[in-house]
Design an enzyme around this catalytic site. Structure first.
Site, PDB file in Angstrom:
ATOM      1  CG  ASN A 247     -39.368 -62.119 -85.439  1.00 23.70           C
ATOM      2  OD1 ASN A 247     -39.459 -60.891 -85.345  1.00 23.70           O
ATOM      3  ND2 ASN A 247     -38.936 -62.891 -84.453  1.00 23.70           N
TER       4      ASN A 247
ATOM      5  CG  HIS B 260     -39.344 -64.697 -80.500  1.00 21.21           C
ATOM      6  ND1 HIS B 260     -38.033 -64.718 -80.096  1.00 21.21           N
ATOM      7  CD2 HIS B 260     -39.351 -65.092 -81.798  1.00 21.21           C
ATOM      8  CE1 HIS B 260     -37.281 -65.102 -81.114  1.00 21.21           C
ATOM      9  NE2 HIS B 260     -38.051 -65.338 -82.161  1.00 21.21           N
TER      10      HIS B 260
ATOM     11  CD  GLU C 164     -34.648 -63.372 -80.556  1.00 14.87           C
ATOM     12  OE1 GLU C 164     -35.291 -62.397 -80.974  1.00 14.87           O
ATOM     13  OE2 GLU C 164     -34.040 -64.155 -81.324  1.00 14.87           O
TER      14      GLU C 164
ATOM     15  CD  GLU D  93     -39.658 -69.234 -83.559  1.00  7.42           C
ATOM     16  OE1 GLU D  93     -39.289 -69.046 -84.731  1.00  7.42           O
ATOM     17  OE2 GLU D  93     -39.656 -68.346 -82.686  1.00  7.42           O
TER      18      GLU D  93
END
Ligand code: PEP
Length: 249
Positions: free
Chosen positions: A10, A96, A98, A166
């Site tokens: 990524n 994700h 973020e 994650e």
């Protein structure tokens, strides 16, 4: 069980055209294990996708880092799943941390995005993970189960989904999960899939780890029973990415 090792890179919001050229040249110049052994997918920023796709060796596949939640139209600044399909991009990263944290993407919104991307024929790297506060409060499994359920509720097949665990506290911090921490959550996620979907889904779905993976820690993590690969951020921009894709050899 036949879960092929999967390594995603990524690139996030990084790179100039010159830097991207260098990364592509490093990847093209490296030794890549056979496609039977590992599936490698790199995810450049949208604007560099056509260049990367046309210049990279065919052993590497390309992913987008995000896409819009439904059919394209009057959604300024967004990129639709249809556009990715039109460009021949097979993969997209969705959910994700973020995007969840900085763009307020809720579990439900992420579930809707995964479902729409799959419906258009894309394959999805779906991300889940807890914050440090949630881990310290002992709620890691509740958090990742709720994130996974929001996806499971919206899709009818997991065939084209890779689940990326994650932990938010490990992303970009240099603080990698210990093998024990990673294995524990991966095994619990697989158990969750078994209980809440089907045994075959649990057995075949790849659960990959992301969070400060690098050339030095990847081998030990790759050996874990329930870890089927990596989603790599910072190190995917560096030559050590070539070591990470060989971690399972
Ligand atoms: C990521 O962004 O998905 C990630 C895991 O980043 P890093 O490897 O830099 O922690």
């Amino acid at each position: 069980m036949g879960r092929k090792f999967f390594v995603g890179g990524n690139w996030k919001c990084n790179g100039t055209s010159e830097e991207v050229k260098k990364i592509v040249s490093t990847l093209n110049g490296g030794q890549v294990p056979s496609g039977d052994v590992v599936e490698v997918v790199v995810s450049p920023p949208f604007v560099f996708i056509p260049y990367v796709k046309s210049e990279l060796r065919s052993e590497f596949h390309v992913a987008a880092q995000n896409c819009w939640v439904k059919k394209g139209g009057a959604f300024t600044g967004e990129i639709s799943a249809e556009m990715l399909v039109n460009l021949g991009i097979p993969w997209v990263i969705i959910g994700h941390s973020e995007r969840r944290a900085l763009f307020n993407e809720s579990n439900e919104f992420v579930g809707d995005k995964v479902a729409y991307a799959l419906s258009q024929g894309l394959k999805v790297i779906a991300c889940v993970g807890e914050t440090l506060e949630q881990r310290d409060a002992g709620t890691t499994m509740q958090v990742v189960a709720a994130q996974t359920k929001a996806i499971a509720d919206k899709i009818s097949s997991w065939d084209n989904v890779v689940l990326a665990y994650e932990p938010v506290w490990a992303i970009g911090t240099g603080k990698v999960a210990t093998p024990q921490q990673a294995q524990e959550v991966h095994a619990e996620l697989r158990k969750w899939l078994e209980t809440n979907t089907k045994a075959e889904v649990a057995a075949s779905t790849r659960i990959i780890y992301g969070g400060s993976v690098n050339g030095s820690n990847c081998k030990e993590l790759a050996a874990l029973q329930d870890l089927d690969g990596f989603l790599v951020g910072g190190a995917s921009l560096k030559p050590e990415f070539m070591d990470i894709i060989k971690a399972a050899e």
